[in-house]
Write an enzyme that holds these catalytic residues in place. Structure first.
Site, PDB file in Angstrom:
ATOM      1  N   SER A 193      30.616  32.549  34.513  1.00  0.00           N
ATOM      2  CA  SER A 193      31.926  32.062  34.980  1.00  0.00           C
ATOM      3  C   SER A 193      31.855  31.345  36.330  1.00  0.00           C
ATOM      4  O   SER A 193      32.674  31.584  37.224  1.00  0.00           O
ATOM      5  CB  SER A 193      32.942  33.218  35.042  1.00  0.00           C
ATOM      6  OG  SER A 193      33.109  33.813  33.772  1.00  0.00           O
ATOM      7  N   ARG A 247      28.855  36.374  30.731  1.00  0.00           N
ATOM      8  CA  ARG A 247      28.774  34.991  31.202  1.00  0.00           C
ATOM      9  C   ARG A 247      28.845  34.977  32.726  1.00  0.00           C
ATOM     10  O   ARG A 247      29.226  35.961  33.349  1.00  0.00           O
ATOM     11  CB  ARG A 247      29.888  34.144  30.589  1.00  0.00           C
ATOM     12  CG  ARG A 247      31.302  34.695  30.770  1.00  0.00           C
ATOM     13  CD  ARG A 247      32.354  33.771  30.136  1.00  0.00           C
ATOM     14  NE  ARG A 247      33.667  34.354  30.179  1.00  0.00           N
ATOM     15  CZ  ARG A 247      34.349  34.793  29.099  1.00  0.00           C
ATOM     16  NH1 ARG A 247      33.826  34.687  27.898  1.00  0.00           N
ATOM     17  NH2 ARG A 247      35.555  35.313  29.237  1.00  0.00           N
ATOM     18  N   ARG A 266      45.707  30.597  36.553  1.00  0.00           N
ATOM     19  CA  ARG A 266      46.506  31.747  36.095  1.00  0.00           C
ATOM     20  C   ARG A 266      47.982  31.559  36.448  1.00  0.00           C
ATOM     21  O   ARG A 266      48.310  30.737  37.291  1.00  0.00           O
ATOM     22  CB  ARG A 266      45.968  33.027  36.744  1.00  0.00           C
ATOM     23  CG  ARG A 266      44.585  33.343  36.235  1.00  0.00           C
ATOM     24  CD  ARG A 266      44.149  34.709  36.651  1.00  0.00           C
ATOM     25  NE  ARG A 266      42.837  34.977  36.075  1.00  0.00           N
ATOM     26  CZ  ARG A 266      42.282  36.164  35.976  1.00  0.00           C
ATOM     27  NH1 ARG A 266      42.926  37.222  36.448  1.00  0.00           N
ATOM     28  NH2 ARG A 266      41.102  36.318  35.428  1.00  0.00           N
ATOM     29  N   TRP A 313      42.943  29.653  39.817  1.00  0.00           N
ATOM     30  CA  TRP A 313      44.239  29.015  40.122  1.00  0.00           C
ATOM     31  C   TRP A 313      44.980  28.681  38.830  1.00  0.00           C
ATOM     32  O   TRP A 313      46.178  28.429  38.845  1.00  0.00           O
ATOM     33  CB  TRP A 313      44.037  27.718  40.917  1.00  0.00           C
ATOM     34  CG  TRP A 313      43.427  27.922  42.272  1.00  0.00           C
ATOM     35  CD1 TRP A 313      42.139  27.638  42.621  1.00  0.00           C
ATOM     36  CD2 TRP A 313      44.057  28.440  43.456  1.00  0.00           C
ATOM     37  NE1 TRP A 313      41.931  27.952  43.947  1.00  0.00           N
ATOM     38  CE2 TRP A 313      43.092  28.443  44.484  1.00  0.00           C
ATOM     39  CE3 TRP A 313      45.341  28.904  43.747  1.00  0.00           C
ATOM     40  CZ2 TRP A 313      43.360  28.895  45.767  1.00  0.00           C
ATOM     41  CZ3 TRP A 313      45.614  29.345  45.038  1.00  0.00           C
ATOM     42  CH2 TRP A 313      44.623  29.340  46.034  1.00  0.00           C
ATOM     43  N   GLY A 368      42.764  43.247  34.455  1.00  0.00           N
ATOM     44  CA  GLY A 368      43.928  43.006  33.599  1.00  0.00           C
ATOM     45  C   GLY A 368      43.886  43.892  32.363  1.00  0.00           C
ATOM     46  O   GLY A 368      44.879  44.543  32.004  1.00  0.00           O
ATOM     47  N   ARG A 369      42.727  43.949  31.709  1.00  0.00           N
ATOM     48  CA  ARG A 369      42.609  44.759  30.492  1.00  0.00           C
ATOM     49  C   ARG A 369      42.729  46.251  30.803  1.00  0.00           C
ATOM     50  O   ARG A 369      43.262  47.023  30.013  1.00  0.00           O
ATOM     51  CB  ARG A 369      41.291  44.436  29.768  1.00  0.00           C
ATOM     52  CG  ARG A 369      41.386  43.128  28.972  1.00  0.00           C
ATOM     53  CD  ARG A 369      40.029  42.614  28.590  1.00  0.00           C
ATOM     54  NE  ARG A 369      39.323  42.087  29.768  1.00  0.00           N
ATOM     55  CZ  ARG A 369      38.032  41.898  29.822  1.00  0.00           C
ATOM     56  NH1 ARG A 369      37.265  42.237  28.803  1.00  0.00           N
ATOM     57  NH2 ARG A 369      37.480  41.380  30.903  1.00  0.00           N
ATOM     58  N   LEU A 411      25.441  46.902  56.435  1.00  0.00           N
ATOM     59  CA  LEU A 411      25.643  46.262  55.124  1.00  0.00           C
ATOM     60  C   LEU A 411      26.472  45.003  55.361  1.00  0.00           C
ATOM     61  O   LEU A 411      27.417  45.024  56.137  1.00  0.00           O
ATOM     62  CB  LEU A 411      26.414  47.237  54.213  1.00  0.00           C
ATOM     63  CG  LEU A 411      27.016  46.704  52.913  1.00  0.00           C
ATOM     64  CD1 LEU A 411      25.908  46.319  51.931  1.00  0.00           C
ATOM     65  CD2 LEU A 411      27.936  47.738  52.260  1.00  0.00           C
ATOM     66  N   HIS A 425      44.878  45.025  39.321  1.00  0.00           N
ATOM     67  CA  HIS A 425      44.310  44.430  40.541  1.00  0.00           C
ATOM     68  C   HIS A 425      44.417  45.407  41.719  1.00  0.00           C
ATOM     69  O   HIS A 425      43.513  45.489  42.546  1.00  0.00           O
ATOM     70  CB  HIS A 425      45.015  43.112  40.873  1.00  0.00           C
ATOM     71  CG  HIS A 425      44.803  42.039  39.841  1.00  0.00           C
ATOM     72  ND1 HIS A 425      43.554  41.764  39.309  1.00  0.00           N
ATOM     73  CD2 HIS A 425      45.663  41.182  39.227  1.00  0.00           C
ATOM     74  CE1 HIS A 425      43.674  40.779  38.428  1.00  0.00           C
ATOM     75  NE2 HIS A 425      44.937  40.410  38.350  1.00  0.00           N
ATOM     76  N   ASP A 458      35.167  42.245  36.872  1.00  0.00           N
ATOM     77  CA  ASP A 458      36.042  41.761  35.797  1.00  0.00           C
ATOM     78  C   ASP A 458      36.649  42.929  35.020  1.00  0.00           C
ATOM     79  O   ASP A 458      36.042  44.000  34.917  1.00  0.00           O
ATOM     80  CB  ASP A 458      35.240  40.843  34.859  1.00  0.00           C
ATOM     81  CG  ASP A 458      36.153  39.986  33.997  1.00  0.00           C
ATOM     82  OD1 ASP A 458      37.351  39.832  34.331  1.00  0.00           O
ATOM     83  OD2 ASP A 458      35.662  39.464  32.978  1.00  0.00           O
ATOM     84  N   SER A 476      37.227  29.520  41.644  1.00  0.00           N
ATOM     85  CA  SER A 476      37.907  28.227  41.790  1.00  0.00           C
ATOM     86  C   SER A 476      38.735  27.914  40.547  1.00  0.00           C
ATOM     87  O   SER A 476      39.625  27.068  40.588  1.00  0.00           O
ATOM     88  CB  SER A 476      36.894  27.118  42.099  1.00  0.00           C
ATOM     89  OG  SER A 476      35.714  27.258  41.326  1.00  0.00           O
ATOM     90  N   GLU A 477      38.454  28.605  39.445  1.00  0.00           N
ATOM     91  CA  GLU A 477      39.225  28.385  38.207  1.00  0.00           C
ATOM     92  C   GLU A 477      40.398  29.360  38.059  1.00  0.00           C
ATOM     93  O   GLU A 477      41.251  29.182  37.186  1.00  0.00           O
ATOM     94  CB  GLU A 477      38.305  28.509  36.980  1.00  0.00           C
ATOM     95  CG  GLU A 477      37.340  27.348  36.821  1.00  0.00           C
ATOM     96  CD  GLU A 477      36.247  27.337  37.888  1.00  0.00           C
ATOM     97  OE1 GLU A 477      36.034  26.280  38.504  1.00  0.00           O
ATOM     98  OE2 GLU A 477      35.619  28.388  38.134  1.00  0.00           O
TER      99      GLU A 477
HETATM  100  C1  IPE Z   1      35.485  35.786  36.906  1.00  0.00           C
HETATM  101  O1  IPE Z   1      36.350  36.480  36.058  1.00  0.00           O
HETATM  102  C2  IPE Z   1      36.066  35.657  38.260  1.00  0.00           C
HETATM  103  C3  IPE Z   1      36.276  36.883  39.003  1.00  0.00           C
HETATM  104  C4  IPE Z   1      35.977  38.098  38.650  1.00  0.00           C
HETATM  105  C5  IPE Z   1      36.871  36.689  40.299  1.00  0.00           C
HETATM  106  P1  IPE Z   1      37.341  35.716  35.070  1.00  0.00           P
HETATM  107  O2  IPE Z   1      38.081  36.777  34.338  1.00  0.00           O
HETATM  108  O3  IPE Z   1      38.151  34.712  35.791  1.00  0.00           O
HETATM  109  O4  IPE Z   1      36.323  34.957  34.092  1.00  0.00           O
HETATM  110  P2  IPE Z   1      36.533  34.311  32.661  1.00  0.00           P
HETATM  111  O5  IPE Z   1      37.737  33.408  32.761  1.00  0.00           O
HETATM  112  O6  IPE Z   1      36.789  35.426  31.703  1.00  0.00           O
HETATM  113  O7  IPE Z   1      35.257  33.604  32.352  1.00  0.00           O
HETATM  114  C1  IPE Z   2      39.072  40.317  37.438  1.00  0.00           C
HETATM  115  O1  IPE Z   2      39.849  40.914  36.462  1.00  0.00           O
HETATM  116  C2  IPE Z   2      39.852  39.991  38.691  1.00  0.00           C
HETATM  117  C3  IPE Z   2      40.075  38.555  38.917  1.00  0.00           C
HETATM  118  C4  IPE Z   2      39.609  37.575  38.206  1.00  0.00           C
HETATM  119  C5  IPE Z   2      40.889  38.219  40.060  1.00  0.00           C
HETATM  120  P1  IPE Z   2      40.701  40.042  35.448  1.00  0.00           P
HETATM  121  O2  IPE Z   2      42.027  39.778  36.033  1.00  0.00           O
HETATM  122  O3  IPE Z   2      39.945  38.828  35.023  1.00  0.00           O
HETATM  123  O4  IPE Z   2      40.844  41.047  34.229  1.00  0.00           O
HETATM  124  P2  IPE Z   2      40.745  40.706  32.685  1.00  0.00           P
HETATM  125  O5  IPE Z   2      39.444  39.991  32.469  1.00  0.00           O
HETATM  126  O6  IPE Z   2      41.917  39.835  32.361  1.00  0.00           O
HETATM  127  O7  IPE Z   2      40.803  42.031  32.021  1.00  0.00           O
HETATM  128 MG    MG Z   3      38.651  38.444  33.507  1.00  0.00          MG
END
Ligand code: IPE
Ligand code: IPE
Ligand code: MG
Length: 251
Positions: free
Chosen positions: A197, A195, A76, A74, A28-29, A136, A42, A25, A71-72
């Site tokens: 997620s 969490r 975005r 989508w 994006g940030r 692995l 990404h 995770d 699964s959640e």
């Molecule tokens: C969890 O990250 C899913 C993946 C890393 C693939 P999210 O960024 O989607 O989780 P939430 O929405 O902050 O809980």
């Molecule tokens: C995790 O990074 C990658 C995916 C969920 C695909 P995020 O895209 O959730 O990055 P943040 O949490 O927005 O920084």
């Molecule tokens: Mg995230």
């Protein structure tokens, strides 16, 4: 091979975790902080995956499970989802041969039926090509959700035992998406959130948790070593007392 369940018997514990599961995770940030578009995060995130796969192989970790798309996810914006799909395709095109050369087995788990036919074919091909590799096992969780996993496993179990109304863990677990792997020893979530997620809900019953603020693109071998060092400080009791653990000579 059928692995024992942490709730049915006390599993063997090794110094180096056998199975590490990661919520990658913070892509994006990572990008936003640099005034870059989220997609740049990404792209960097895929590079970090390459580094961590190598780091796990060289540390003797046997299973690495990565949450790539939930699964959640989508929910975005459409452009971000389609870019993630394209990245997945390019990563498969570029990395599979190298993984195969390094004796790495690739698995992709989740509800793959929602992906386009070309991607599904590529996944099946990559799994087939690397199926007999032993160093692995890298599992990519794509369109994966812990609840989806439990529900699809229940569906298969009920089909296997028509008319039955009473079921055991042993009847369910072979149908779970990760039935070929032992339960994770170490769970890592980067990016600062604490969490699950909807990641591996069933399989994390006795897994050790490690959360760090590092954004996924910055997570490297040294960061992994930090998580492993923390793991090695833990006493895994599986319900027993500390005195019992000490007497058993584990940890
Ligand atoms: C969890 O990250 C899913 C993946 C890393 C693939 P999210 O960024 O989607 O989780 P939430 O929405 O902050 O809980
Ligand atoms: C995790 O990074 C990658 C995916 C969920 C695909 P995020 O895209 O959730 O990055 P943040 O949490 O927005 O920084
Ligand atoms: Mg995230």
């Amino acid at each position: 091979m059928i692995f024992s369940s942490s709730t049915n018997s006390v599993p063997e514990v090794a110094k180096v975790p056998k199975h590490v599961a990661i919520i990658m995770d913070g892509n994006g940030r990572w990008a936003t902080k640099r005034f870059m578009p989220r997609v740049a995060g990404h792209v960097k995130g895929v590079e970090a995956v390459r580094g961590i796969v190598e780091a796990c192989a060289s540390r003797g970790i046997e299973y690495l499970t990565l949450f790539a798309f939930s699964s959640e996810n989508w929910r975005r914006p459409e452009e971000e989802v389609s870019l993630l799909m394209r990245l997945f395709v390019t990563a498969l095109e570029r990395e599979v041969a190298k993984m195969h050369a390094n004796n790495i087995r690739l698995k992709v788990v989740g509800d793959l039926s929602r992906f386009d036919a070309k991607l599904q074919e590529m996944i099946a091909g990559a799994e087939r090509k690397t199926a007999n590799n032993t160093r692995l096992t890298v599992t990519i969780c794509a369109n994966y959700g812990g609840r989806w996993d439990v529900m699809q496993a229940i569906g298969k179990m009920v089909q296997e035992h028509p008319g039955a109304s009473d079921f055991s863990e042993e009847q369910l677990s072979p149908h779970l998406a990760l039935a070929y792997a032992p339960e994770p020893d170490l769970f890592i979530r980067t990016g600062g959130e604490q969490r699950i997620s909807n990641f591996l809900l069933w399989q994390l019953a006795y897994t050790e948790f490690f959360f760090c603020d590092t954004f996924w693109p910055d997570f490297d071998g040294a960061a992994l070593d930090h998580a492993i060092a923390s793991y090695q400080q833990r006493e895994r009791r599986f319900g027993r007392t500390s005195a019992q653990v000490l007497k058993s000579g584990e940890n």
